[in-house]
Design a protein around this motif. Structure first.
Motif, PDB file in Angstrom:
ATOM      1  N   GLN A  59     -38.071  90.635  64.764  1.00 12.07           N
ATOM      2  CA  GLN A  59     -38.187  90.347  64.090  1.00 12.07           C
ATOM      3  C   GLN A  59     -39.279  89.772  63.447  1.00 12.07           C
ATOM      4  O   GLN A  59     -39.208  89.643  62.005  1.00 12.07           O
ATOM      5  CB  GLN A  59     -38.543  88.276  64.840  1.00 12.07           C
ATOM      6  CG  GLN A  59     -37.022  87.541  65.159  1.00 12.07           C
ATOM      7  CD  GLN A  59     -35.835  87.201  63.986  1.00 12.07           C
ATOM      8  OE1 GLN A  59     -36.190  87.396  62.694  1.00 12.07           O
ATOM      9  NE2 GLN A  59     -34.586  88.085  63.927  1.00 12.07           N
ATOM     10  N   LEU A  60     -40.235  90.656  64.130  1.00 16.16           N
ATOM     11  CA  LEU A  60     -41.065  91.362  63.907  1.00 16.16           C
ATOM     12  C   LEU A  60     -41.143  92.119  62.320  1.00 16.16           C
ATOM     13  O   LEU A  60     -41.555  91.629  61.199  1.00 16.16           O
ATOM     14  CB  LEU A  60     -41.769  91.220  64.296  1.00 16.16           C
ATOM     15  CG  LEU A  60     -43.759  92.194  63.910  1.00 16.16           C
ATOM     16  CD1 LEU A  60     -44.375  90.727  63.780  1.00 16.16           C
ATOM     17  CD2 LEU A  60     -44.501  92.550  64.962  1.00 16.16           C
ATOM     18  N   LYS A  61     -40.833  92.864  62.011  1.00 12.38           N
ATOM     19  CA  LYS A  61     -40.135  94.153  61.072  1.00 12.38           C
ATOM     20  C   LYS A  61     -39.446  93.420  59.726  1.00 12.38           C
ATOM     21  O   LYS A  61     -40.023  93.568  59.192  1.00 12.38           O
ATOM     22  CB  LYS A  61     -39.370  94.659  61.887  1.00 12.38           C
ATOM     23  CG  LYS A  61     -40.103  95.708  62.077  1.00 12.38           C
ATOM     24  CD  LYS A  61     -38.861  97.347  62.601  1.00 12.38           C
ATOM     25  CE  LYS A  61     -39.618  98.274  63.741  1.00 12.38           C
ATOM     26  NZ  LYS A  61     -38.929  98.714  63.754  1.00 12.38           N
ATOM     27  N   LEU A  62     -38.885  92.838  59.995  1.00 14.80           N
ATOM     28  CA  LEU A  62     -38.261  91.696  59.097  1.00 14.80           C
ATOM     29  C   LEU A  62     -38.899  90.667  58.452  1.00 14.80           C
ATOM     30  O   LEU A  62     -38.938  90.352  57.108  1.00 14.80           O
ATOM     31  CB  LEU A  62     -36.503  91.087  59.763  1.00 14.80           C
ATOM     32  CG  LEU A  62     -35.313  91.111  60.727  1.00 14.80           C
ATOM     33  CD1 LEU A  62     -34.724  90.957  60.778  1.00 14.80           C
ATOM     34  CD2 LEU A  62     -35.300  92.526  59.104  1.00 14.80           C
ATOM     35  N   SER A  63     -40.170  90.175  59.414  1.00 17.26           N
ATOM     36  CA  SER A  63     -41.006  89.358  58.477  1.00 17.26           C
ATOM     37  C   SER A  63     -41.507  90.004  58.095  1.00 17.26           C
ATOM     38  O   SER A  63     -42.166  89.418  57.009  1.00 17.26           O
ATOM     39  CB  SER A  63     -41.553  88.600  59.638  1.00 17.26           C
ATOM     40  OG  SER A  63     -40.864  87.575  60.691  1.00 17.26           O
ATOM     41  N   LEU A  64     -41.742  91.095  58.195  1.00 20.09           N
ATOM     42  CA  LEU A  64     -42.748  91.641  57.527  1.00 20.09           C
ATOM     43  C   LEU A  64     -42.336  92.414  55.879  1.00 20.09           C
ATOM     44  O   LEU A  64     -43.221  92.451  54.923  1.00 20.09           O
ATOM     45  CB  LEU A  64     -43.873  92.520  58.070  1.00 20.09           C
ATOM     46  CG  LEU A  64     -44.282  92.536  59.701  1.00 20.09           C
ATOM     47  CD1 LEU A  64     -45.364  93.477  60.142  1.00 20.09           C
ATOM     48  CD2 LEU A  64     -45.715  91.796  59.515  1.00 20.09           C
ATOM     49  N   LEU A  65     -40.665  92.294  55.965  1.00 20.26           N
ATOM     50  CA  LEU A  65     -40.634  93.056  54.508  1.00 20.26           C
ATOM     51  C   LEU A  65     -40.993  91.833  53.830  1.00 20.26           C
ATOM     52  O   LEU A  65     -40.319  92.319  52.544  1.00 20.26           O
ATOM     53  CB  LEU A  65     -39.459  93.630  55.354  1.00 20.26           C
ATOM     54  CG  LEU A  65     -39.266  95.130  55.365  1.00 20.26           C
ATOM     55  CD1 LEU A  65     -37.622  95.226  56.230  1.00 20.26           C
ATOM     56  CD2 LEU A  65     -39.776  95.617  55.246  1.00 20.26           C
ATOM     57  N   THR A  66     -40.642  90.394  53.804  1.00 15.86           N
ATOM     58  CA  THR A  66     -41.357  89.332  53.313  1.00 15.86           C
ATOM     59  C   THR A  66     -42.713  89.239  52.202  1.00 15.86           C
ATOM     60  O   THR A  66     -41.868  89.088  51.287  1.00 15.86           O
ATOM     61  CB  THR A  66     -40.126  88.645  54.100  1.00 15.86           C
ATOM     62  OG1 THR A  66     -41.349  87.948  55.043  1.00 15.86           O
ATOM     63  CG2 THR A  66     -39.378  88.497  54.500  1.00 15.86           C
ATOM     64  N   ASN A  67     -42.677  90.155  52.710  1.00 14.77           N
ATOM     65  CA  ASN A  67     -44.140  90.423  52.537  1.00 14.77           C
ATOM     66  C   ASN A  67     -44.815  88.604  51.886  1.00 14.77           C
ATOM     67  O   ASN A  67     -45.931  87.964  50.826  1.00 14.77           O
ATOM     68  CB  ASN A  67     -44.592  90.694  51.304  1.00 14.77           C
ATOM     69  CG  ASN A  67     -45.630  91.024  50.813  1.00 14.77           C
ATOM     70  OD1 ASN A  67     -46.647  91.436  51.379  1.00 14.77           O
ATOM     71  ND2 ASN A  67     -45.774  91.041  49.418  1.00 14.77           N
ATOM     72  N   LYS A  68     -44.890  87.276  52.856  1.00 15.34           N
ATOM     73  CA  LYS A  68     -44.698  85.763  52.416  1.00 15.34           C
ATOM     74  C   LYS A  68     -46.268  85.708  53.360  1.00 15.34           C
ATOM     75  O   LYS A  68     -46.049  84.254  53.615  1.00 15.34           O
ATOM     76  CB  LYS A  68     -43.758  85.209  53.367  1.00 15.34           C
ATOM     77  CG  LYS A  68     -42.415  85.271  52.249  1.00 15.34           C
ATOM     78  CD  LYS A  68     -41.099  84.215  53.127  1.00 15.34           C
ATOM     79  CE  LYS A  68     -40.814  83.837  54.336  1.00 15.34           C
ATOM     80  NZ  LYS A  68     -40.334  83.095  54.760  1.00 15.34           N
ATOM     81  N   TYR A  69     -47.242  86.870  54.682  1.00 20.37           N
ATOM     82  CA  TYR A  69     -47.550  86.580  54.695  1.00 20.37           C
ATOM     83  C   TYR A  69     -48.693  87.187  54.762  1.00 20.37           C
ATOM     84  O   TYR A  69     -49.259  88.294  54.508  1.00 20.37           O
ATOM     85  CB  TYR A  69     -47.502  86.939  56.322  1.00 20.37           C
ATOM     86  CG  TYR A  69     -45.606  86.316  56.510  1.00 20.37           C
ATOM     87  CD1 TYR A  69     -45.679  85.125  57.172  1.00 20.37           C
ATOM     88  CD2 TYR A  69     -44.665  86.824  56.873  1.00 20.37           C
ATOM     89  CE1 TYR A  69     -44.675  83.990  57.584  1.00 20.37           C
ATOM     90  CE2 TYR A  69     -43.745  85.798  57.456  1.00 20.37           C
ATOM     91  CZ  TYR A  69     -43.458  85.013  57.850  1.00 20.37           C
ATOM     92  OH  TYR A  69     -42.377  83.558  58.368  1.00 20.37           O
ATOM     93  N   LEU A  85     -49.943  95.746  66.967  1.00 24.74           N
ATOM     94  CA  LEU A  85     -51.040  96.282  66.415  1.00 24.74           C
ATOM     95  C   LEU A  85     -49.776  97.644  65.910  1.00 24.74           C
ATOM     96  O   LEU A  85     -50.359  98.200  65.207  1.00 24.74           O
ATOM     97  CB  LEU A  85     -51.440  97.045  67.358  1.00 24.74           C
ATOM     98  CG  LEU A  85     -52.478  96.130  67.820  1.00 24.74           C
ATOM     99  CD1 LEU A  85     -53.595  96.459  69.434  1.00 24.74           C
ATOM    100  CD2 LEU A  85     -53.715  96.004  66.759  1.00 24.74           C
ATOM    101  N   GLN A  86     -48.785  98.419  66.269  1.00 28.42           N
ATOM    102  CA  GLN A  86     -48.013  99.449  65.866  1.00 28.42           C
ATOM    103  C   GLN A  86     -47.457  98.602  64.347  1.00 28.42           C
ATOM    104  O   GLN A  86     -47.475  99.593  64.170  1.00 28.42           O
ATOM    105  CB  GLN A  86     -47.261  99.852  66.898  1.00 28.42           C
ATOM    106  CG  GLN A  86     -47.832  99.957  68.709  1.00 28.42           C
ATOM    107  CD  GLN A  86     -46.864 100.598  68.853  1.00 28.42           C
ATOM    108  OE1 GLN A  86     -45.404 100.528  69.038  1.00 28.42           O
ATOM    109  NE2 GLN A  86     -47.099 100.632  70.770  1.00 28.42           N
ATOM    110  N   LEU A  87     -46.673  97.323  64.636  1.00 28.14           N
ATOM    111  CA  LEU A  87     -45.706  97.343  63.748  1.00 28.14           C
ATOM    112  C   LEU A  87     -46.945  96.815  62.654  1.00 28.14           C
ATOM    113  O   LEU A  87     -46.553  97.348  61.251  1.00 28.14           O
ATOM    114  CB  LEU A  87     -45.241  96.369  63.858  1.00 28.14           C
ATOM    115  CG  LEU A  87     -44.515  97.173  65.050  1.00 28.14           C
ATOM    116  CD1 LEU A  87     -43.448  95.703  65.103  1.00 28.14           C
ATOM    117  CD2 LEU A  87     -43.176  97.466  64.533  1.00 28.14           C
ATOM    118  N   LEU A  88     -48.518  96.612  62.659  1.00 25.77           N
ATOM    119  CA  LEU A  88     -48.990  96.086  61.790  1.00 25.77           C
ATOM    120  C   LEU A  88     -50.406  96.882  61.422  1.00 25.77           C
ATOM    121  O   LEU A  88     -50.781  97.109  59.865  1.00 25.77           O
ATOM    122  CB  LEU A  88     -50.079  95.275  62.336  1.00 25.77           C
ATOM    123  CG  LEU A  88     -49.306  93.565  62.237  1.00 25.77           C
ATOM    124  CD1 LEU A  88     -50.238  92.438  62.555  1.00 25.77           C
ATOM    125  CD2 LEU A  88     -48.723  92.809  60.566  1.00 25.77           C
TER     126      LEU A  88
END
Length: 117
Positions: A59-69, A85-88
């Motif tokens: 879910q975090l990967k999918l959310s980051l792909l949206t560029n909404k945050y 931290l790893q994903l960001l």
């Protein structure tokens, strides 16, 4: 302070990442409290609330792909902070931490563990 609040309102959404098992439910209480504050400030946010680290990662990967945050807040313990931290790491997004796990070694290392009690 008012100027800072206006800047927060103009920004993109907040992404809250929760480990509902952290701190024997403490993290869930804290994210609920934070949700109330964000709603009162008229700030938009999304909560990732999954029962497994695998689903949280997905879910975090999918959310980051949206560029909404514009920012990510981890509400949990060291495992969740490490995952975020790893994903960001390469995104440039700021990571906030609300320590609510059993150990909170990361929060203790940066001097904010006592602030969460």
């Amino acid at each position: 302070m008012h100027h800072q609040l206006l800047n927060l309102k103009k920004s993109k959404m907040w992404l809250l990442v929760l480990n509902p098992h952290a701190g024997k439910g403490k993290a869930l209480t804290l994210v609920n409290d934070l949700s109330i504050l964000l709603n009162q400030a008229d700030l938009k946010f999304t909560i990732i609330h999954e029962d497994s680290s695998e689903k949280t990662i997905e879910q975090l990967k999918l959310s980051l792909l949206t560029n909404k945050y514009s920012r990510v807040i981890a509400v949990g313990g060291d495992g969740l902070v490490n995952l975020c931290l790893q994903l960001l790491a390469q995104t440039g997004l700021p990571l906030g931490v609300i320590p609510s796990g059993a150990g909170n070694d990361f929060a203790r290392a940066i001097g904010v563990n006592s602030m969460s009690t």
